[in-house]
Design a protein around this motif. Structure first.
Motif, PDB file in Angstrom:
ATOM      1  N   HIS A 232       0.836  -1.212   0.000  1.00 55.51           N
ATOM      2  CA  HIS A 232       0.000   0.000   0.000  1.00 55.51           C
ATOM      3  C   HIS A 232       0.863   1.251   0.000  1.00 55.51           C
ATOM      4  N   LEU A 233       1.884   1.269   0.824  1.00 55.72           N
ATOM      5  CA  LEU A 233       2.689   2.480   0.979  1.00 55.72           C
ATOM      6  C   LEU A 233       3.378   2.902  -0.310  1.00 55.72           C
ATOM      7  N   VAL A 234       3.775   1.953  -1.117  1.00 52.09           N
ATOM      8  CA  VAL A 234       4.501   2.309  -2.338  1.00 52.09           C
ATOM      9  C   VAL A 234       3.566   2.719  -3.472  1.00 52.09           C
ATOM     10  N   ALA A 235       2.259   2.522  -3.285  1.00 53.03           N
ATOM     11  CA  ALA A 235       1.306   2.853  -4.350  1.00 53.03           C
ATOM     12  C   ALA A 235       0.039   3.485  -3.791  1.00 53.03           C
ATOM     13  N   ALA A 236       0.143   4.152  -2.655  1.00 55.27           N
ATOM     14  CA  ALA A 236      -1.049   4.693  -1.989  1.00 55.27           C
ATOM     15  C   ALA A 236      -1.729   5.757  -2.850  1.00 55.27           C
ATOM     16  N   PRO A 237      -3.046   5.725  -2.940  1.00 49.20           N
ATOM     17  CA  PRO A 237      -3.754   6.767  -3.687  1.00 49.20           C
ATOM     18  C   PRO A 237      -3.775   8.081  -2.917  1.00 49.20           C
ATOM     19  N   ASP A 238      -3.835   9.174  -3.633  1.00 51.27           N
ATOM     20  CA  ASP A 238      -3.974  10.492  -3.021  1.00 51.27           C
ATOM     21  C   ASP A 238      -5.462  10.763  -2.808  1.00 51.27           C
ATOM     22  N   ARG A 239      -5.880  10.766  -1.544  1.00 46.16           N
ATOM     23  CA  ARG A 239      -7.293  10.981  -1.224  1.00 46.16           C
ATOM     24  C   ARG A 239      -7.494  12.279  -0.429  1.00 46.16           C
ATOM     25  N   VAL A 240      -6.540  13.187  -0.574  1.00 43.85           N
ATOM     26  CA  VAL A 240      -6.583  14.415   0.208  1.00 43.85           C
ATOM     27  C   VAL A 240      -7.788  15.279  -0.154  1.00 43.85           C
ATOM     28  N   ASP A 241      -8.098  15.380  -1.432  1.00 45.00           N
ATOM     29  CA  ASP A 241      -9.230  16.220  -1.821  1.00 45.00           C
ATOM     30  C   ASP A 241     -10.537  15.683  -1.251  1.00 45.00           C
ATOM     31  N   GLU A 242     -10.681  14.355  -1.214  1.00 45.34           N
ATOM     32  CA  GLU A 242     -11.867  13.766  -0.594  1.00 45.34           C
ATOM     33  C   GLU A 242     -11.926  14.110   0.896  1.00 45.34           C
ATOM     34  N   LEU A 243     -10.770  13.994   1.558  1.00 53.66           N
ATOM     35  CA  LEU A 243     -10.721  14.285   2.982  1.00 53.66           C
ATOM     36  C   LEU A 243     -10.973  15.765   3.246  1.00 53.66           C
ATOM     37  N   ALA A 244     -10.510  16.630   2.345  1.00 54.72           N
ATOM     38  CA  ALA A 244     -10.692  18.072   2.521  1.00 54.72           C
ATOM     39  C   ALA A 244     -12.163  18.439   2.601  1.00 54.72           C
TER      40      ALA A 244
END
Length: 307
Positions: A232-244
């Motif tokens: 997971h760590l080497v290919a984690a998706p960017d979910r920051v906008d969802e969290l924002a």
């Protein structure tokens, strides 16, 4: 991996096992001696454990917070199955939600007004708690309205990033994932020790007691947990906008790190905080584990945010 500065529990703390709808989790719990202002759940990172937060327990309890640090599924004293499905980000996030329900139920039974639970994830734990918040928000419809239904009073992301880890660290993690099926945990540990020989700052190396603990903790990890979470760590998706969207709907957030970080560059963490609209704290003279390297300053920053 995080290295706790000591292992002796302060008088305010004890070891326990938290029973949840998804099984039991090994934990350390610190209790305030006076009025309880709130509770906190601390979730460790890759190859870590509840002991990574041991130096935060007493100062946070002194500020009036009931603090519970846990071993995630597959880590140290919690254990887990040899099943990759148990260690996906979604599954570990579901564990955090189950722990949240259990801790809030305990607070309610105590009747001391602690029913405000602050959620913190360190490193991999930051992406796990992010998963928990997003799943809860989706279930409650919070992003389109209010974060009121969410069970947490705040969210802290400590030394974590928006997506995959730094390329150099990702290469080391891929190497670990690759050897897990063909080497024993003891064999891997010995290779790791050989790679560290002659490197680093000897003044900051752990005591014999802590070094023995790190060895014992490593051997207790479930290999499949390391393989799945490492991948997971080497290919984690960017979910920051969802969290924002959830943060904007009313969930206060803090992004905290040291001044240097081998896993996610500090500027990347600062940019993540800006995207979230979160408070940002950088702890001086700390690296990837400010909780262990500068616990007094870290505890002060957390208590200030939670207050």
């Amino acid at each position: 991996m995080s290295t706790p500065p000591f292992l002796t529990l302060p008088p305010c703390a004890r070891a326990l096992r938290v029973a949840t709808a998804r099984g039991g989790f090994a934990a350390l719990r610190a209790e305030p001696t006076g009025a309880v202002h709130g509770s906190a759940l601390l979730v460790p990172g890759f190859t870590g454990s509840k002991e990574d937060f041991i130096a935060l327990l007493e100062p946070l309890a002194a500020e009036g917070y009931r603090v519970t640090a846990v071993d995630q599924r597959g880590q140290y004293e919690t254990g887990g199955p040899d099943d990759p499905a148990a260690y996906t980000a979604a599954a570990l996030g579901a564990d955090v939600r189950a722990l949240t329900d259990a801790l809030l139920a305990e607070d309610g039974a105590a009747g001391d007004g602690a029913g405000r639970l602050h959620l913190l994830g360190h490193s991999l734990g930051g992406q796990v708690v992010r998963e928990a918040v997003l799943a809860a928000a989706a279930a409650d419809g919070a992003p389109s309205g209010t974060a009121g239904p969410l069970p947490w009073a705040s969210l802290t992301l400590m030394s974590t990033g928006p997506g995959p880890i730094d390329p150099a660290e990702a290469e080391r993690t891929r190497l670990l994932v690759g050897v897990l099926p063909v080497m024993t945990m003891e064999e891997i540990w010995q290779v790791m020790q050989q790679m560290e020989e002659g490197g680093g700052d000897r003044a900051r190396r752990p005591s014999a007691e802590v070094a023995a603990f790190l060895h014992r903790r490593w051997l207790a990890n479930v290999p499949q947990s390391l393989a799945t979470t490492g991948s997971h760590l080497v290919a984690a998706p960017d979910r920051v906008d969802e969290l924002a969207a959830t943060v904007a709907a009313g969930l206060p957030a803090l992004v905290l790190s040291g001044v240097r970080d081998y896993a996610w560059p500090v500027p990347e963490q600062t940019a993540m905080a800006a995207r979230l609209g979160a408070r940002r704290v950088v702890v001086e003279d700390a690296g990837h584990s400010p909780n262990a390297e500068q616990p007094a300053a870290t505890a002060a920053a957390l208590a200030s945010f939670w207050d």
